[in-house]
Design a protein around this motif. Structure first.
Motif, PDB file in Angstrom:
ATOM      1  N   ARG A 196       0.828  -1.203   0.000  1.00 46.78           N
ATOM      2  CA  ARG A 196       0.000   0.000   0.000  1.00 46.78           C
ATOM      3  C   ARG A 196       0.870   1.265   0.000  1.00 46.78           C
ATOM      4  O   ARG A 196       0.584   2.228  -0.716  1.00 46.78           O
ATOM      5  CB  ARG A 196      -0.922  -0.026   1.221  1.00 46.78           C
ATOM      6  CG  ARG A 196      -2.041   1.005   1.153  1.00 46.78           C
ATOM      7  CD  ARG A 196      -3.009   0.841   2.322  1.00 46.78           C
ATOM      8  NE  ARG A 196      -3.770  -0.386   2.213  1.00 46.78           N
ATOM      9  CZ  ARG A 196      -3.621  -1.432   2.993  1.00 46.78           C
ATOM     10  NH1 ARG A 196      -2.717  -1.417   3.972  1.00 46.78           N
ATOM     11  NH2 ARG A 196      -4.353  -2.507   2.836  1.00 46.78           N
ATOM     12  N   SER A 197       1.945   1.262   0.814  1.00 46.57           N
ATOM     13  CA  SER A 197       2.831   2.425   0.844  1.00 46.57           C
ATOM     14  C   SER A 197       3.560   2.596  -0.486  1.00 46.57           C
ATOM     15  O   SER A 197       3.731   3.721  -0.982  1.00 46.57           O
ATOM     16  CB  SER A 197       3.843   2.279   1.983  1.00 46.57           C
ATOM     17  OG  SER A 197       4.666   1.135   1.793  1.00 46.57           O
TER      18      SER A 197
ATOM     19  N   LYS B 172       1.071   4.099  -2.826  1.00 46.05           N
ATOM     20  CA  LYS B 172       0.879   5.521  -2.594  1.00 46.05           C
ATOM     21  C   LYS B 172       2.055   6.329  -3.143  1.00 46.05           C
ATOM     22  O   LYS B 172       1.872   7.395  -3.745  1.00 46.05           O
ATOM     23  CB  LYS B 172       0.726   5.784  -1.095  1.00 46.05           C
ATOM     24  CG  LYS B 172      -0.605   5.313  -0.519  1.00 46.05           C
ATOM     25  CD  LYS B 172      -0.704   5.643   0.956  1.00 46.05           C
ATOM     26  CE  LYS B 172      -2.042   5.190   1.531  1.00 46.05           C
ATOM     27  NZ  LYS B 172      -2.151   5.496   2.985  1.00 46.05           N
ATOM     28  N   GLU B 173       3.279   5.829  -2.911  1.00 45.61           N
ATOM     29  CA  GLU B 173       4.457   6.523  -3.427  1.00 45.61           C
ATOM     30  C   GLU B 173       4.428   6.592  -4.950  1.00 45.61           C
ATOM     31  O   GLU B 173       4.706   7.642  -5.558  1.00 45.61           O
ATOM     32  CB  GLU B 173       5.713   5.792  -2.956  1.00 45.61           C
ATOM     33  CG  GLU B 173       7.015   6.449  -3.404  1.00 45.61           C
ATOM     34  CD  GLU B 173       8.236   5.694  -2.914  1.00 45.61           C
ATOM     35  OE1 GLU B 173       9.359   6.090  -3.271  1.00 45.61           O
ATOM     36  OE2 GLU B 173       8.057   4.706  -2.178  1.00 45.61           O
TER      37      GLU B 173
ATOM     38  N   ALA C 199       1.736   6.403  -6.785  1.00 43.89           N
ATOM     39  CA  ALA C 199       0.635   7.279  -7.175  1.00 43.89           C
ATOM     40  C   ALA C 199       1.038   8.753  -7.081  1.00 43.89           C
ATOM     41  O   ALA C 199       0.691   9.563  -7.951  1.00 43.89           O
ATOM     42  CB  ALA C 199      -0.586   7.003  -6.292  1.00 43.89           C
ATOM     43  N   GLU C 200       1.772   9.102  -6.016  1.00 45.92           N
ATOM     44  CA  GLU C 200       2.239  10.490  -5.878  1.00 45.92           C
ATOM     45  C   GLU C 200       3.155  10.870  -7.034  1.00 45.92           C
ATOM     46  O   GLU C 200       3.077  11.977  -7.574  1.00 45.92           O
ATOM     47  CB  GLU C 200       2.964  10.664  -4.536  1.00 45.92           C
ATOM     48  CG  GLU C 200       2.057  10.589  -3.320  1.00 45.92           C
ATOM     49  CD  GLU C 200       1.055  11.728  -3.281  1.00 45.92           C
ATOM     50  OE1 GLU C 200       1.374  12.806  -3.833  1.00 45.92           O
ATOM     51  OE2 GLU C 200      -0.039  11.537  -2.729  1.00 45.92           O
TER      52      GLU C 200
ATOM     53  N   ARG D  50       0.998  11.279 -10.088  1.00 43.75           N
ATOM     54  CA  ARG D  50       0.203  12.498  -9.989  1.00 43.75           C
ATOM     55  C   ARG D  50       1.069  13.738 -10.213  1.00 43.75           C
ATOM     56  O   ARG D  50       0.658  14.684 -10.902  1.00 43.75           O
ATOM     57  CB  ARG D  50      -0.467  12.545  -8.608  1.00 43.75           C
ATOM     58  CG  ARG D  50      -1.542  13.609  -8.488  1.00 43.75           C
ATOM     59  CD  ARG D  50      -2.241  13.542  -7.139  1.00 43.75           C
ATOM     60  NE  ARG D  50      -3.008  12.313  -7.005  1.00 43.75           N
ATOM     61  CZ  ARG D  50      -2.679  11.301  -6.220  1.00 43.75           C
ATOM     62  NH1 ARG D  50      -1.584  11.368  -5.475  1.00 43.75           N
ATOM     63  NH2 ARG D  50      -3.424  10.232  -6.149  1.00 43.75           N
TER      64      ARG D  50
END
Length: 291
Positions: free
Chosen positions: A197-198, A201-202, A204-205, A208
């Motif tokens: 999950r982390s 998220k990394e 995804a950032e 983005r």
């Protein structure tokens, strides 16, 4: 005549009864032995039609097909002293009818009771010589083949039984261990889930941020292109106006004044304070009321 025929009918009936009790059939799926007052006089009778002496001989038939014995789950210890619950089954058939009858009296339940401890001891020895990994996934087929070969020699000599195969249906941990293992596995999976999950998220950032950067670049390039096109359009318009102005400066000035009047007096609420002799009213002052 009737008195003479009756003894003949009785004799025929007796002969028929003797013949019917003297003949017997052994099916293809069976093997049989012939007994005389409990003693074996003929063993391993093959399928077909056979003869026996009534009263003196007794025929015992046995199932010659491959049979299955489902063993009860047993607890064994591996090489590293870890307990496992093993559920297994055995495939077996009669190899020697005489030895089978002498050892079990032809009773399949007795045969199962004699086979079970031998298989249990063999599995216990095989599991005790191997690690948990080897018995669970690494060498299970090797264990079963080796155990089948060893037990087959013993059971043939002692019980007249041929063991065709021994297989493990499942291997479980004891209930008191299963819960702890499950909790450890659950903790490991939760840790892996948090890591994934982390990482997600990394990632995804990063995606983005890259998308925002590309958006700004695209908007800047679009604005630059629009300004270039607008500038080219303004230049063409100015050139067109200039050419029109050069052809008739007075008419061009008149049209521009009309546009200025229209834009200025578009709203009734607007108030304009100008001197009467201003150039803004130049064409109004030139209007002749008498015409």
């Amino acid at each position: 005549m009737q008195g003479k025929s009756f003894p003949a009918l009785v004799l025929i009936a007796i002969l028929a009864l003797v013949v019917s009790n003297s003949l017997y059939i052994v099916d293809e799926t069976e093997r049989a032995i012939k007994l005389r007052f409990g003693q074996i006089v003929e063993s391993d009778i093959q399928p077909g039609l056979h003869f026996k002496i009534p009263v003196l001989n007794t025929i015992r038939k046995f199932d010659a097909r491959v049979l299955t014995m489902d063993a009860r789950p047993q607890r064994y210890l591996t090489l590293e002293k870890k307990a496992v619950i093993v559920d297994s089954f055995i495939k077996w058939r009669i190899a020697s009818v005489q030895a089978y009858y002498e050892a079990t009296s032809g009773d399949e339940l007795v045969a199962a009771r004699l086979l079970a401890p031998r298989v249990d001891e063999g599995l216990r020895n095989q599991f005790g010589e191997r690690t948990m990994y080897e018995v669970v996934s690494g060498e299970r087929d090797e264990i079963m083949n080796e155990l089948t070969s060893k037990l087959n020699e013993i059971t043939k000599a002692e019980l007249g039984i041929e063991i065709r195969d021994i297989r493990v249906k499942r291997i479980d941990l004891p209930p008191e261990v299963s819960h702890a293992v499950y909790e450890r596995m659950n903790t490991e999976r939760q840790r892996e889930a948090r890591e994934h999950r982390s990482q997600g998220k990394e990632l995804a950032e990063g995606i983005r941020a890259d998308a925002d950067r590309q958006k700004q670049i695209i908007l800047a390039e679009a604005f630059r292109e629009s300004e270039r096109i607008r500038g080219e359009g303004d230049a063409i318009a100015a050139s067109t106006y200039a050419k029109a102005y050069q052809q008739d400066p007075e008419f061009y000035s008149f049209v521009r004044s009309l546009e200025a009047y229209r834009n200025t007096f578009n709203s009734k609420d607007d108030i304009m304070v100008l001197e009467p002799d201003s150039d803004f009213f130049n064409y109004m002052k030139q209007y002749d009321r008498t015409q």
